[in-house]
Motif scaffolding. Structure first.
Motif, PDB file in Angstrom:
ATOM      1  N   UNK A 170       0.829  -1.205   0.000  1.00  0.00           N
ATOM      2  CA  UNK A 170       0.000   0.000   0.000  1.00  0.00           C
ATOM      3  C   UNK A 170       0.868   1.261   0.000  1.00  0.00           C
ATOM      4  N   UNK A 171       1.933   1.253   0.762  1.00  0.00           N
ATOM      5  CA  UNK A 171       2.850   2.398   0.766  1.00  0.00           C
ATOM      6  C   UNK A 171       3.464   2.643  -0.598  1.00  0.00           C
ATOM      7  N   UNK A 172       3.869   1.566  -1.281  1.00  0.00           N
ATOM      8  CA  UNK A 172       4.428   1.703  -2.627  1.00  0.00           C
ATOM      9  C   UNK A 172       3.359   2.207  -3.594  1.00  0.00           C
ATOM     10  N   UNK A 173       2.161   1.663  -3.500  1.00  0.00           N
ATOM     11  CA  UNK A 173       1.073   2.085  -4.379  1.00  0.00           C
ATOM     12  C   UNK A 173       0.736   3.553  -4.214  1.00  0.00           C
ATOM     13  N   UNK A 174       0.669   4.017  -2.976  1.00  0.00           N
ATOM     14  CA  UNK A 174       0.408   5.436  -2.714  1.00  0.00           C
ATOM     15  C   UNK A 174       1.531   6.289  -3.296  1.00  0.00           C
ATOM     16  N   UNK A 175       2.766   5.858  -3.127  1.00  0.00           N
ATOM     17  CA  UNK A 175       3.907   6.604  -3.656  1.00  0.00           C
ATOM     18  C   UNK A 175       3.823   6.738  -5.173  1.00  0.00           C
ATOM     19  N   UNK A 176       3.509   5.652  -5.852  1.00  0.00           N
ATOM     20  CA  UNK A 176       3.418   5.688  -7.315  1.00  0.00           C
ATOM     21  C   UNK A 176       2.284   6.620  -7.760  1.00  0.00           C
ATOM     22  N   UNK A 177       1.138   6.525  -7.115  1.00  0.00           N
ATOM     23  CA  UNK A 177       0.027   7.408  -7.479  1.00  0.00           C
ATOM     24  C   UNK A 177       0.360   8.875  -7.229  1.00  0.00           C
ATOM     25  N   UNK A 178       0.962   9.174  -6.087  1.00  0.00           N
ATOM     26  CA  UNK A 178       1.326  10.559  -5.785  1.00  0.00           C
ATOM     27  C   UNK A 178       2.342  11.102  -6.775  1.00  0.00           C
TER      28      UNK A 178
ATOM     29  N   UNK B 104       5.427   7.356   5.101  1.00  0.00           N
ATOM     30  CA  UNK B 104       4.520   7.534   6.234  1.00  0.00           C
ATOM     31  C   UNK B 104       3.339   6.573   6.148  1.00  0.00           C
ATOM     32  N   UNK B 105       2.802   6.371   4.946  1.00  0.00           N
ATOM     33  CA  UNK B 105       1.689   5.432   4.780  1.00  0.00           C
ATOM     34  C   UNK B 105       2.143   4.017   5.126  1.00  0.00           C
ATOM     35  N   UNK B 106       3.268   3.588   4.550  1.00  0.00           N
ATOM     36  CA  UNK B 106       3.767   2.230   4.808  1.00  0.00           C
ATOM     37  C   UNK B 106       4.114   2.043   6.280  1.00  0.00           C
ATOM     38  N   UNK B 107       4.795   2.999   6.858  1.00  0.00           N
ATOM     39  CA  UNK B 107       5.207   2.888   8.254  1.00  0.00           C
ATOM     40  C   UNK B 107       3.999   2.908   9.189  1.00  0.00           C
ATOM     41  N   UNK B 108       3.044   3.759   8.889  1.00  0.00           N
ATOM     42  CA  UNK B 108       1.838   3.818   9.716  1.00  0.00           C
ATOM     43  C   UNK B 108       1.055   2.516   9.676  1.00  0.00           C
ATOM     44  N   UNK B 109       0.886   1.973   8.482  1.00  0.00           N
ATOM     45  CA  UNK B 109       0.166   0.703   8.364  1.00  0.00           C
ATOM     46  C   UNK B 109       0.962  -0.450   8.975  1.00  0.00           C
ATOM     47  N   UNK B 110       2.277  -0.372   8.905  1.00  0.00           N
ATOM     48  CA  UNK B 110       3.115  -1.394   9.541  1.00  0.00           C
ATOM     49  C   UNK B 110       2.912  -1.365  11.056  1.00  0.00           C
ATOM     50  N   UNK B 111       2.797  -0.171  11.610  1.00  0.00           N
ATOM     51  CA  UNK B 111       2.529  -0.040  13.044  1.00  0.00           C
ATOM     52  C   UNK B 111       1.158  -0.616  13.380  1.00  0.00           C
TER      53      UNK B 111
ATOM     54  N   UNK C   7       8.048  10.782  -1.633  1.00  0.00           N
ATOM     55  CA  UNK C   7       8.737   9.685  -0.941  1.00  0.00           C
ATOM     56  C   UNK C   7       8.384   9.641   0.540  1.00  0.00           C
ATOM     57  N   UNK C   8       8.373  10.793   1.187  1.00  0.00           N
ATOM     58  CA  UNK C   8       8.066  10.824   2.619  1.00  0.00           C
ATOM     59  C   UNK C   8       6.609  10.464   2.899  1.00  0.00           C
ATOM     60  N   UNK C   9       5.701  10.856   2.024  1.00  0.00           N
ATOM     61  CA  UNK C   9       4.300  10.489   2.198  1.00  0.00           C
ATOM     62  C   UNK C   9       4.116   8.981   2.042  1.00  0.00           C
ATOM     63  N   UNK C  10       4.737   8.406   1.021  1.00  0.00           N
ATOM     64  CA  UNK C  10       4.668   6.956   0.837  1.00  0.00           C
ATOM     65  C   UNK C  10       5.259   6.217   2.023  1.00  0.00           C
TER      66      UNK C  10
END
Length: 87
Positions: free
Chosen positions: A37-45, A61-68, A56-59
């Protein structure tokens, strides 16, 4: 990436049956979904934003947040109480 990531994160058992990669490990599938999901968000952004650092930082944050979140919801499966806060 977004579709498969969401599937892995939200329906790990179904996703694991689809990929047929035993043994089943719910937490591993949750983590894989989080990072997909983090990679997908990064590609779309990257299609809309020209600022690579923000993308890169937004992607991340998404991946890290979901990992948490993955560590929080999988806490009954094992691990330590300090895992989620340390992420």
């Amino acid at each position: 990436m977004l579709g498969l990531g969401a599937w892995a994160f939200l329906g790990p058992e179904s996703f694991a049956r689809f990929i047929d990669f035993p043994p089943y490990n719910e937490h591993l599938i949750h983590d894989a979904g989080a990072f997909q999901l983090g990679i997908g968000v990064t590609v779309l952004l990257a299609l809309w934003w020209s600022d690579g650092l923000v993308v890169a930082l937004t992607g991340f944050a998404v991946a890290s947040g979901l990992h948490t979140v993955s560590h929080l919801i999988d806490r009954p499966l094992g691990g330590r109480d300090t895992d989620a806060p340390s992420l």
